[in-house]
Motif scaffolding. Structure first.
Motif, PDB file in Angstrom:
ATOM      1  N   VAL A   1       0.834  -1.208   0.000  1.00 56.40           N
ATOM      2  CA  VAL A   1       0.000   0.000   0.000  1.00 56.40           C
ATOM      3  C   VAL A   1       0.865   1.253   0.000  1.00 56.40           C
ATOM      4  O   VAL A   1       0.644   2.184  -0.787  1.00 56.40           O
ATOM      5  N   MET A   2       1.884   1.300   0.868  1.00 55.20           N
ATOM      6  CA  MET A   2       2.725   2.488   0.944  1.00 55.20           C
ATOM      7  C   MET A   2       3.538   2.674  -0.329  1.00 55.20           C
ATOM      8  O   MET A   2       3.745   3.811  -0.786  1.00 55.20           O
ATOM      9  N   THR A   3       4.011   1.582  -0.926  1.00 52.86           N
ATOM     10  CA  THR A   3       4.739   1.689  -2.192  1.00 52.86           C
ATOM     11  C   THR A   3       3.865   2.321  -3.261  1.00 52.86           C
ATOM     12  O   THR A   3       4.278   3.241  -3.974  1.00 52.86           O
ATOM     13  N   HIS A   4       2.638   1.837  -3.365  1.00 51.24           N
ATOM     14  CA  HIS A   4       1.707   2.364  -4.364  1.00 51.24           C
ATOM     15  C   HIS A   4       1.411   3.836  -4.125  1.00 51.24           C
ATOM     16  O   HIS A   4       1.469   4.659  -5.049  1.00 51.24           O
ATOM     17  N   LEU A   5       1.122   4.199  -2.875  1.00 51.45           N
ATOM     18  CA  LEU A   5       0.734   5.575  -2.567  1.00 51.45           C
ATOM     19  C   LEU A   5       1.886   6.556  -2.768  1.00 51.45           C
ATOM     20  O   LEU A   5       1.694   7.667  -3.292  1.00 51.45           O
TER      21      LEU A   5
ATOM     22  N   LYS B   1      13.412  -2.881  -2.707  1.00 52.08           N
ATOM     23  CA  LYS B   1      14.416  -2.545  -3.725  1.00 52.08           C
ATOM     24  C   LYS B   1      13.756  -1.941  -4.950  1.00 52.08           C
ATOM     25  O   LYS B   1      14.241  -0.941  -5.510  1.00 52.08           O
ATOM     26  N   THR B   2      12.636  -2.518  -5.376  1.00 49.61           N
ATOM     27  CA  THR B   2      11.887  -1.977  -6.519  1.00 49.61           C
ATOM     28  C   THR B   2      11.394  -0.572  -6.218  1.00 49.61           C
ATOM     29  O   THR B   2      11.451   0.330  -7.068  1.00 49.61           O
ATOM     30  N   PHE B   3      10.921  -0.376  -4.984  1.00 51.53           N
ATOM     31  CA  PHE B   3      10.419   0.932  -4.570  1.00 51.53           C
ATOM     32  C   PHE B   3      11.495   2.003  -4.704  1.00 51.53           C
ATOM     33  O   PHE B   3      11.281   3.060  -5.323  1.00 51.53           O
ATOM     34  N   PHE B   4      12.668   1.747  -4.156  1.00 47.30           N
ATOM     35  CA  PHE B   4      13.733   2.756  -4.195  1.00 47.30           C
ATOM     36  C   PHE B   4      14.319   2.905  -5.597  1.00 47.30           C
ATOM     37  O   PHE B   4      14.764   3.997  -5.972  1.00 47.30           O
TER      38      PHE B   4
END
Length: 239
Positions: A138-142, A173-176
């Motif tokens: 959820v946080m990654t998406h937002l 890792k994908t997020f950053f």
């Protein structure tokens, strides 16, 4: 005729506004069928001890989130109940349902959910696997959709880089990596991340701290160590 006159967009906007007003002013005012379920929903959500059936709780949690999405006024009056359920419910399925609902609400009413963002970050440290997995997604998406403000708590996402669960480490890792493609966002966050991770609250050891920072610095393009050092030195006056 509307298409020929170029009025389709205006008509759509008018229709959207009518629907918005109906949802805000009438749909939950007691005269509509949907409003009849509100007392029942509140009774179940406010009394988890009395209504402890797992299936009922699993159904009530997303229902509360969906009712909040109908109206900003209704949503503004209920976030305390939503997060109280997050804290008190013993069921991981309820936590996950409410986490997803929080993400939906952050998209619909970002200003109403923003004060509660720190609660969502906190669940990244939760011991129940379904909870922190859902919180991470959820946080990654937002964040990547710019639906929530990235604050110092993003260090909780950085900790996931060394998570023993491969799926969560890969997600972080994908997020950053995606964040690194958006200008200097990671570089601007580094002072907050370093300050938080090196503080006493996380209790992080030196080796994992170095591992996290190596990954973050490699994701930050053209990081100026001199400029970063100045930013960190400025913080000595406040600690």
């Amino acid at each position: 005729m509307e298409e020929e006159l170029g009025l389709v967009g205006a008509a759509d906007d008018t229709e959207t506004e009518i629907i918005h007003v109906f949802c805000e002013m009438e749909l939950l005012d007691g005269k509509q069928t949907l409003a009849a379920f509100v007392p029942l929903l509140f009774k179940v959500c406010n009394n988890p001890g009395l209504y402890s059936n797992p299936d009922l709780s699993a159904a009530a949690s997303p229902a509360l989130g969906k009712f909040c999405m109908i109206s900003a006024t209704f949503c503004d009056s209920q976030p305390h109940l939503l997060f109280a359920m997050l804290e008190k419910s013993p069921l991981p399925i309820v936590w996950s349902n409410l986490m997803v609902a929080t993400g939906d609400l952050a998209i619909c009413f970002p200003n109403l959910v923003d004060p509660w963002t720190s609660h969502v970050y906190a669940y990244l440290r939760d011991s129940a696997q379904p909870v922190w997995k859902t919180a991470g997604l959820v946080m990654t998406h937002l964040i990547l959709k710019d639906m929530v403000k990235v604050k110092g708590q993003v260090s909780e996402m950085a900790v996931l880089l060394i998570d023993p669960e491969p799926q969560m480490a890969a997600l972080a890792k994908t997020f950053f990596n995606k964040l690194s493609h958006e200008g200097n966002r990671i570089y601007n966050l580094l002072p907050d991340i370093i300050s938080h991770l090196s503080g006493s609250e996380p209790g992080m050891e030196e080796v994992p701290f170095h591992t996290i920072m190596k990954q973050l610095l490699s994701s930050s393009p053209k990081t100026s160590t001199q400029s970063l050092g100045k930013k960190l030195c400025q913080r000595f006056r406040t600690v």
